[in-house]
Design an enzyme around this catalytic site. Structure first.
Site, PDB file in Angstrom:
ATOM      1  N   LYS A   1       0.876  11.484   5.839  1.00  0.00           N
ATOM      2  CA  LYS A   1       1.204  10.350   6.734  1.00  0.00           C
ATOM      3  C   LYS A   1       1.683   9.148   5.918  1.00  0.00           C
ATOM      4  O   LYS A   1       2.700   8.532   6.231  1.00  0.00           O
ATOM      5  CB  LYS A   1      -0.043   9.958   7.544  1.00  0.00           C
ATOM      6  CG  LYS A   1       0.049   8.608   8.235  1.00  0.00           C
ATOM      7  CD  LYS A   1      -1.312   7.926   8.390  1.00  0.00           C
ATOM      8  CE  LYS A   1      -2.000   7.601   7.101  1.00  0.00           C
ATOM      9  NZ  LYS A   1      -3.175   6.750   7.143  1.00  0.00           N
TER      10      LYS A   1
ATOM     11  N   LYS B   1       0.833  -1.215   0.000  1.00  0.00           N
ATOM     12  CA  LYS B   1       0.000   0.000   0.000  1.00  0.00           C
ATOM     13  C   LYS B   1       0.867   1.266   0.000  1.00  0.00           C
ATOM     14  O   LYS B   1       0.563   2.243  -0.698  1.00  0.00           O
ATOM     15  CB  LYS B   1      -0.926  -0.041   1.221  1.00  0.00           C
ATOM     16  CG  LYS B   1      -1.647   1.235   1.538  1.00  0.00           C
ATOM     17  CD  LYS B   1      -2.679   1.599   0.497  1.00  0.00           C
ATOM     18  CE  LYS B   1      -3.404   2.877   0.896  1.00  0.00           C
ATOM     19  NZ  LYS B   1      -4.151   3.452  -0.229  1.00  0.00           N
TER      20      LYS B   1
HETATM   21  P1  NAD Z   1     -11.480   9.920   7.565  1.00  0.00           P
HETATM   22  O1  NAD Z   1     -10.681  10.846   8.418  1.00  0.00           O
HETATM   23  O2  NAD Z   1     -12.452  10.473   6.586  1.00  0.00           O
HETATM   24  O3  NAD Z   1     -12.289   8.886   8.501  1.00  0.00           O
HETATM   25  C1  NAD Z   1     -11.773   8.320   9.679  1.00  0.00           C
HETATM   26  C2  NAD Z   1     -12.947   8.096  10.648  1.00  0.00           C
HETATM   27  O4  NAD Z   1     -12.427   7.462  11.830  1.00  0.00           O
HETATM   28  C3  NAD Z   1     -13.632   9.396  11.101  1.00  0.00           C
HETATM   29  O5  NAD Z   1     -15.032   9.283  10.876  1.00  0.00           O
HETATM   30  C4  NAD Z   1     -13.283   9.495  12.587  1.00  0.00           C
HETATM   31  O6  NAD Z   1     -14.291  10.110  13.360  1.00  0.00           O
HETATM   32  C5  NAD Z   1     -13.119   8.022  12.945  1.00  0.00           C
HETATM   33  N1  NAD Z   1     -12.313   7.813  14.152  1.00  0.00           N
HETATM   34  C6  NAD Z   1     -11.142   8.403  14.497  1.00  0.00           C
HETATM   35  N2  NAD Z   1     -10.712   7.909  15.676  1.00  0.00           N
HETATM   36  C7  NAD Z   1     -11.622   6.996  16.074  1.00  0.00           C
HETATM   37  C8  NAD Z   1     -11.742   6.144  17.229  1.00  0.00           C
HETATM   38  N3  NAD Z   1     -10.818   6.143  18.191  1.00  0.00           N
HETATM   39  N4  NAD Z   1     -12.820   5.336  17.315  1.00  0.00           N
HETATM   40  C9  NAD Z   1     -13.770   5.339  16.346  1.00  0.00           C
HETATM   41  N5  NAD Z   1     -13.727   6.121  15.239  1.00  0.00           N
HETATM   42  C10 NAD Z   1     -12.669   6.932  15.110  1.00  0.00           C
HETATM   43  O7  NAD Z   1     -10.403   8.973   6.844  1.00  0.00           O
HETATM   44  P2  NAD Z   1     -10.591   8.145   5.478  1.00  0.00           P
HETATM   45  O8  NAD Z   1     -10.233   9.014   4.322  1.00  0.00           O
HETATM   46  O9  NAD Z   1     -11.897   7.440   5.534  1.00  0.00           O
HETATM   47  O10 NAD Z   1      -9.393   7.098   5.642  1.00  0.00           O
HETATM   48  C11 NAD Z   1      -9.449   6.021   6.560  1.00  0.00           C
HETATM   49  C12 NAD Z   1      -8.205   5.161   6.355  1.00  0.00           C
HETATM   50  O11 NAD Z   1      -8.177   4.680   5.000  1.00  0.00           O
HETATM   51  C13 NAD Z   1      -6.884   5.931   6.552  1.00  0.00           C
HETATM   52  O12 NAD Z   1      -5.938   5.084   7.147  1.00  0.00           O
HETATM   53  C14 NAD Z   1      -6.484   6.317   5.131  1.00  0.00           C
HETATM   54  O13 NAD Z   1      -5.088   6.510   5.022  1.00  0.00           O
HETATM   55  C15 NAD Z   1      -6.993   5.116   4.350  1.00  0.00           C
HETATM   56  N6  NAD Z   1      -7.348   5.375   2.947  1.00  0.00           N
HETATM   57  C16 NAD Z   1      -8.035   6.497   2.570  1.00  0.00           C
HETATM   58  C17 NAD Z   1      -8.369   6.677   1.222  1.00  0.00           C
HETATM   59  C18 NAD Z   1      -9.131   7.896   0.735  1.00  0.00           C
HETATM   60  O14 NAD Z   1      -9.124   8.141  -0.489  1.00  0.00           O
HETATM   61  N7  NAD Z   1      -9.792   8.654   1.604  1.00  0.00           N
HETATM   62  C19 NAD Z   1      -8.015   5.712   0.273  1.00  0.00           C
HETATM   63  C20 NAD Z   1      -7.341   4.566   0.697  1.00  0.00           C
HETATM   64  C21 NAD Z   1      -7.021   4.404   2.039  1.00  0.00           C
END
Ligand code: NAD
Length: 294
Positions: A238, A169
Site C-alpha cells: 500500500k 513518510k
Molecule cells: P496492524 O494491521 O498490525 O494494526 C492495525 C489495527 O487497526 C488492527 O489491530 C486492527 O484490528 C485495527 N483496526 C482496523 N480497522 C479498525 C477500525 N475501523 N476501528 C478500530 N480499529 C481498527 O497495522 P500496523 O502494522 O500496526 O500499522 C498501522 C499503521 O502504521 C499503518 O498505516 C502502517 O502503514 C503504519 N506503519 C506500520 C509500521 C510497521 O512496521 N508495522 C511502521 C510504520 C508505520
C-alpha cells in the site's frame, strides 16, 4: 500539554507498543480496536476500554490513530467528527497526502484539528520509543504536543499543512522496501557464490552498501528464517503504491520505485498480505534457488 485522557484507536503491531509506552509514562488512555483481544491486552496494562470510536471521541480531547489504510482512517474520522470532546486527532497511520487532506477537512467540520504524524522505525522503534515521527500541523500545536510525541520517539516538524508529513513518510518507505529488495539480490548472489551470509553482512555493514535491511532486517528476521519483523506485506505494498501514485501526480519518474512496487505485488500474491514484508527476500531466494540463513 494538559495531561487529560488520551484516546488510542488501532492497537495492532504499532499501536499496541505505542499505547503501552504512553500508559507506562503515566497517561490515562482509553483504547479501541475492532479486535477485542487487542483491547484486552491494553486493559491488562492499565488502559480503559472503549465501546466504539464515538465512545473514544466523547471521552478524550486528544485521539491518536494507528490504522491500516486511507479508507479506514476516513471512516473512523467521520465517526470521530460526531464526538463531543475530541479536539485533536494525531494520526500515526500511513495514508498518503491526498487522504490526509480529506481527513483534515472531515474533522475540521467539527472544529477538530488533524495532526498528520506518520512514523518510521517499525515495532522495535515503537517498543523502544525511538520512532521517527514526521509531523505536519501548525507550529504552535506541534510544540504543545512535544511532551506526548517525545515519549514515542523523535518528532520532526516537516510543515504546517496536512499531507506534508505523509509525503515524507512515503519517500522513506520507498527506500525501506527498496533496501530489502536490492539487499536480497546482493545477498543471494553472495551466498550462492559460496560466501557465509554473516560474513557478507559484516562486510556490507562496514562498507558503503550498508542500509536498514542489512543492518536490521537481515540479522533480525531473515538470517534466522523467522520473517517476523512486524510490518505486513499488504501495508508495505500500500505504501509503495501510494508513493508511486504521488510521484506520478507530481511528474517525478520512479523507474526503480516501480520495480520495488512489483516486487511487493509478487510477494503479496505469493505469501499473502499478512506475511511480513521481509518475505520479499523469500521471493528472491526462490528465484535464485538459494536460502540466506545463518
Ligand atoms: P496492524 O494491521 O498490525 O494494526 C492495525 C489495527 O487497526 C488492527 O489491530 C486492527 O484490528 C485495527 N483496526 C482496523 N480497522 C479498525 C477500525 N475501523 N476501528 C478500530 N480499529 C481498527 O497495522 P500496523 O502494522 O500496526 O500499522 C498501522 C499503521 O502504521 C499503518 O498505516 C502502517 O502503514 C503504519 N506503519 C506500520 C509500521 C510497521 O512496521 N508495522 C511502521 C510504520 C508505520
Amino acid at each position: 500539554m494538559n495531561k487529560g485522557i488520551l484516546g488510542f484507536i488501532g492497537l495492532g503491531n504499532m499501536g499496541r507498543p505505542m499505547a503501552t509506552r504512553l500508559l507506562n509514562a503515566g497517561w490515562d488512555v482509553i483504547v479501541y480496536d475492532l479486535d477485542e483481544a487487542a483491547v484486552q491486552a491494553l486493559v491488562q496494562g492499565g488502559a480503559q476500554p472503549a465501546q466504539s470510536v464515538v465512545d473514544v471521541a466523547n471521552k478524550a480531547s486528544t485521539v491518536l490513530l494507528s490504522l491500516p489504510n486511507p479508507a479506514i482512517v476516513q471512516t473512523v474520522a467521520q465517526e470521530l467528527a460526531t464526538g463531543k470532546l475530541s479536539k485533536r486527532v494525531v494520526d500515526f497511520s500511513t495514508i498518503g497526502p491526498g487522504a490526509a487532506v480529506k481527513v483534515a477537512e472531515i474533522l475540521g467540520k467539527n472544529d477538530c484539528t488533524y495532526i498528520d504524524c506518520p512514523v518510521s522505525g517499525g515495532v522495535p522503534g515503537a517498543t523502544a520509543g525511538t520512532l521517527a515521527l514526521m509531523v505536519s500541523c501548525p507550529t504552535a500545536l506541534h510544540e504543545q504536543l512535544l511532551p506526548l510525541l517525545q515519549i514515542l520517539g523523535k518528532p520532526i516538524h516537516v510543515g504546517e499543512k496536512p499531507g506534508q508529513a505523509q509525503t515524507a513518510k512515503l519517500a522513506n518507505n520507498l527506500l525501506s522496501a527498496a533496501a530489502i529488495a536490492i539487499s536480497s539480490e546482493a545477498m543471494a548472489m553472495a551466498v550462492k557464490g559460496g560466501l557465509d551470509p554473516r560474513v557478507m553482512l559484516e562486510v556490507i555493514n562496514a562498507g558503503s552498501g550498508r542500509n536498514s535491511a542489512t543492518q536490521d532486517k537481515f540479522p533480525r528476521s531473515i538470517l534466522p528464517g523467522t520473517f517476523d519483523y512486524g510490518f505486513g506485506t499488504g501495508l508495505a505494498y500500500k505504501d509503495v503504491r501510494l508513493c508511486i501514485d504521488e510521484a506520478e501526480q507530481l511528474g517525478v519518474p520512479m523507474v526503480v520505485g516501480a520495480a520495488v512496487r512489483e516486487m511487493l505485488a509478487i510477494t503479496n500474491s505469493v505469501y499473502g498480505a499478512d506475511s511480513d514484508y521481509t518475505s520479499i527476500c523469500r521471493v528472491v531466494e526462490s528465484w535464485a534457488g538459494v536460502e540466506i540463513r545463518g
